[in-house]
Write a protein that holds these residues in place. Structure first.
Motif, PDB file in Angstrom:
ATOM      1  N   LEU A 122       0.822  -1.207   0.000  1.00  0.00           N
ATOM      2  CA  LEU A 122       0.000   0.000   0.000  1.00  0.00           C
ATOM      3  C   LEU A 122       0.857   1.258   0.000  1.00  0.00           C
ATOM      4  CD1 LEU A 122      -2.937  -0.896   2.434  1.00  0.00           C
ATOM      5  CD2 LEU A 122      -3.017  -0.647  -0.048  1.00  0.00           C
ATOM      6  N   ARG A 123       1.958   1.232   0.754  1.00  0.00           N
ATOM      7  CA  ARG A 123       2.848   2.405   0.779  1.00  0.00           C
ATOM      8  C   ARG A 123       3.490   2.615  -0.593  1.00  0.00           C
ATOM      9  NH1 ARG A 123       6.733   3.130   5.847  1.00  0.00           N
ATOM     10  NH2 ARG A 123       6.559   5.277   5.133  1.00  0.00           N
ATOM     11  N   GLY A 124       3.882   1.526  -1.232  1.00  0.00           N
ATOM     12  CA  GLY A 124       4.455   1.633  -2.575  1.00  0.00           C
ATOM     13  C   GLY A 124       3.459   2.221  -3.562  1.00  0.00           C
ATOM     14  N   CYS A 125       2.198   1.754  -3.475  1.00  0.00           N
ATOM     15  CA  CYS A 125       1.143   2.295  -4.348  1.00  0.00           C
ATOM     16  C   CYS A 125       0.929   3.781  -4.076  1.00  0.00           C
ATOM     17  CB  CYS A 125      -0.159   1.527  -4.134  1.00  0.00           C
ATOM     18  SG  CYS A 125      -0.136  -0.151  -4.782  1.00  0.00           S
ATOM     19  N   GLY A 126       0.967   4.147  -2.802  1.00  0.00           N
ATOM     20  CA  GLY A 126       0.765   5.549  -2.430  1.00  0.00           C
ATOM     21  C   GLY A 126       1.863   6.449  -2.963  1.00  0.00           C
ATOM     22  N   ILE A 279      -2.474  13.240  -5.374  1.00  0.00           N
ATOM     23  CA  ILE A 279      -1.494  13.521  -4.323  1.00  0.00           C
ATOM     24  C   ILE A 279      -2.079  13.216  -2.943  1.00  0.00           C
ATOM     25  CG2 ILE A 279      -0.166  15.354  -3.189  1.00  0.00           C
ATOM     26  CD1 ILE A 279       0.039  16.649  -6.030  1.00  0.00           C
ATOM     27  N   ALA A 280      -3.335  13.632  -2.717  1.00  0.00           N
ATOM     28  CA  ALA A 280      -3.977  13.374  -1.420  1.00  0.00           C
ATOM     29  C   ALA A 280      -4.077  11.874  -1.158  1.00  0.00           C
ATOM     30  CB  ALA A 280      -5.365  14.008  -1.393  1.00  0.00           C
ATOM     31  N   THR A 281      -4.461  11.106  -2.194  1.00  0.00           N
ATOM     32  CA  THR A 281      -4.534   9.645  -2.053  1.00  0.00           C
ATOM     33  C   THR A 281      -3.150   9.073  -1.780  1.00  0.00           C
ATOM     34  OG1 THR A 281      -6.400   9.559  -3.591  1.00  0.00           O
ATOM     35  CG2 THR A 281      -5.221   7.495  -3.198  1.00  0.00           C
ATOM     36  N   GLY A 282      -2.150   9.603  -2.487  1.00  0.00           N
ATOM     37  CA  GLY A 282      -0.784   9.140  -2.284  1.00  0.00           C
ATOM     38  C   GLY A 282      -0.282   9.380  -0.875  1.00  0.00           C
ATOM     39  N   VAL A 283      -0.632  10.532  -0.287  1.00  0.00           N
ATOM     40  CA  VAL A 283      -0.203  10.840   1.079  1.00  0.00           C
ATOM     41  C   VAL A 283      -0.844   9.880   2.082  1.00  0.00           C
ATOM     42  CG1 VAL A 283      -0.317  12.555   2.931  1.00  0.00           C
ATOM     43  CG2 VAL A 283       0.302  13.258   0.619  1.00  0.00           C
ATOM     44  N   VAL A 284      -2.145   9.627   1.923  1.00  0.00           N
ATOM     45  CA  VAL A 284      -2.855   8.738   2.844  1.00  0.00           C
ATOM     46  C   VAL A 284      -2.246   7.334   2.816  1.00  0.00           C
ATOM     47  CG1 VAL A 284      -5.061   7.631   3.356  1.00  0.00           C
ATOM     48  CG2 VAL A 284      -5.004  10.043   2.728  1.00  0.00           C
ATOM     49  N   LEU A 285      -1.928   6.846   1.615  1.00  0.00           N
ATOM     50  CA  LEU A 285      -1.361   5.501   1.481  1.00  0.00           C
ATOM     51  C   LEU A 285       0.138   5.485   1.756  1.00  0.00           C
ATOM     52  CD1 LEU A 285      -3.173   4.308  -1.787  1.00  0.00           C
ATOM     53  CD2 LEU A 285      -3.694   3.610   0.548  1.00  0.00           C
ATOM     54  N   GLY A 286       0.856   6.444   1.172  1.00  0.00           N
ATOM     55  CA  GLY A 286       2.311   6.422   1.210  1.00  0.00           C
ATOM     56  C   GLY A 286       2.922   6.671   2.570  1.00  0.00           C
ATOM     57  N   THR A 287       2.240   7.430   3.430  1.00  0.00           N
ATOM     58  CA  THR A 287       2.784   7.708   4.769  1.00  0.00           C
ATOM     59  C   THR A 287       2.586   6.539   5.732  1.00  0.00           C
ATOM     60  OG1 THR A 287       0.698   8.790   5.367  1.00  0.00           O
ATOM     61  CG2 THR A 287       2.502  10.207   4.596  1.00  0.00           C
ATOM     62  N   GLY A 288       1.863   5.504   5.278  1.00  0.00           N
ATOM     63  CA  GLY A 288       1.639   4.342   6.144  1.00  0.00           C
ATOM     64  C   GLY A 288       0.426   4.449   7.033  1.00  0.00           C
TER      65      GLY A 288
END
Length: 307
Positions: A122-126, A279-288
């Motif tokens: 999920l973090r990679g996808c984010g 970007i918002a979706t990426g932050v939610v997923l990428g930050t863990g």
């Protein structure tokens, strides 16, 4: 301070930071960009140090601590703020705010590379989604689809800020986050002003002849957005944790878009709206954050089963 009041406080800080991007865009039209950032950061640091003196949250620092803070200031203040200011002379506040919205995801990526943070699916996808959002924003310049120089400078400034957070993470266990912020701002201001005198040679005329509105925006940006804003943000991290606090950063590009539309008259393009959601979706997923919530839910389910 309750959790609810912390959330409200964070939303207020995000509003201030969103409109601060608009303020910096306004200020670079009236001052030499690097000198303006140096003066703004110096004002912010002195304000923060005065507040911490009254709070009795200052102590003597070791040589090692000064070294790490100086490294963080070199990237977080000198690199980030100088490149951001120069970049804003050549790009819109709305574009800049969306690119800066990638800071949490870039920080997460650097933490995975340099601090051995765990990389999950999920973090990679984010991380990929967040960078895709920025790509959508910065390639919408007319018919060429090329990245503008201003967007590129803002992007590098965003990466520089993310690098500074890695240094901050290394030192934040031994020093109060509030003192760390104040001292880092002071060192960064000195660096910015030094570079400004070399590259821009700002004379006294650059600081005179401005309207009351310009100075009001300057002081508000320095004292409220940069000084007080960072102190309140660090207090929120202490209260609810870095993971939950980072999610609120998604609101900064939104409020900056609103401010740039109403205060600067900038057009909001469909590509920017699409980029914002990516970007918002990426932050939610990428930050863990999603991983953390799923892990907590699984742990709670196991406890209920065991009970």
């Amino acid at each position: 301070m309750t959790k609810g009041s912390t959330y409200l406080l964070l939303i207020a800080v995000m509003v201030i930071w969103g409109f601060n991007v608009v303020a910096v865009k306004f200020l670079v039209e009236h001052f030499p960009p690097v000198a303006m950032q140096g003066g703004r950061i110096l004002t912010a640091s002195l304000s923060a140090l005065i507040i911490l003196w009254f709070l009795k949250d200052l102590r003597k620092l070791s040589i090692k601590e000064w070294w790490w803070i100086a490294c963080a200031a070199a990237f977080g203040q000198l690199g980030h703020h100088s490149l951001l200011a120069v970049g804003l002379t050549e790009t819109s506040a709305s574009n800049a705010s969306l690119i800066l919205g990638l800071i949490p995801v870039t920080t997460a990526l650097l933490a995975i590379i340099f601090l051995n943070d765990r990389l999950t699916f999920l973090r990679g996808c984010g991380i990929l989604t967040g960078f895709a959002g920025v790509a959508v924003v910065v390639t919408q310049n007319g018919d060429t689809g090329l990245i503008s120089r201003g967007d590129l400078l803002v992007f590098i400034s965003m990466v520089s800020q993310a690098v500074s957070f890695i240094f901050i993470k290394k030192i934040s266990d031994t020093i109060s986050p509030r003192q760390l912020t104040a001292v880092m701002l002071l060192i960064g201001a000195v660096m910015l002003l030094g570079v400004s005198f070399i590259l821009e040679s700002p004379g006294i005329e650059s600081a005179v002849g401005h309207s009351a509105l310009v100075w009001f925006v300057f002081l508000s940006s320095a004292i409220i957005a940069t000084g007080l804003g960072h102190i309140l943000y660090n207090a929120a991290i202490h209260k609810i944790g870095a993971g939950q606090t980072a999610i609120f950063n998604n609101l900064v590009p939104f409020f900056a878009l609103v401010g740039s539309f109403f205060l600067l008259g900038e057009r909001i393009l469909p590509a920017q709206i699409a980029g914002f959601f990516l970007i918002a979706t990426g932050v939610v997923l990428g930050t863990g954050y999603v991983d953390m919530k799923l892990h907590a839910r699984k742990a709670s389910h196991k406890r209920r089963k065991a009970g």
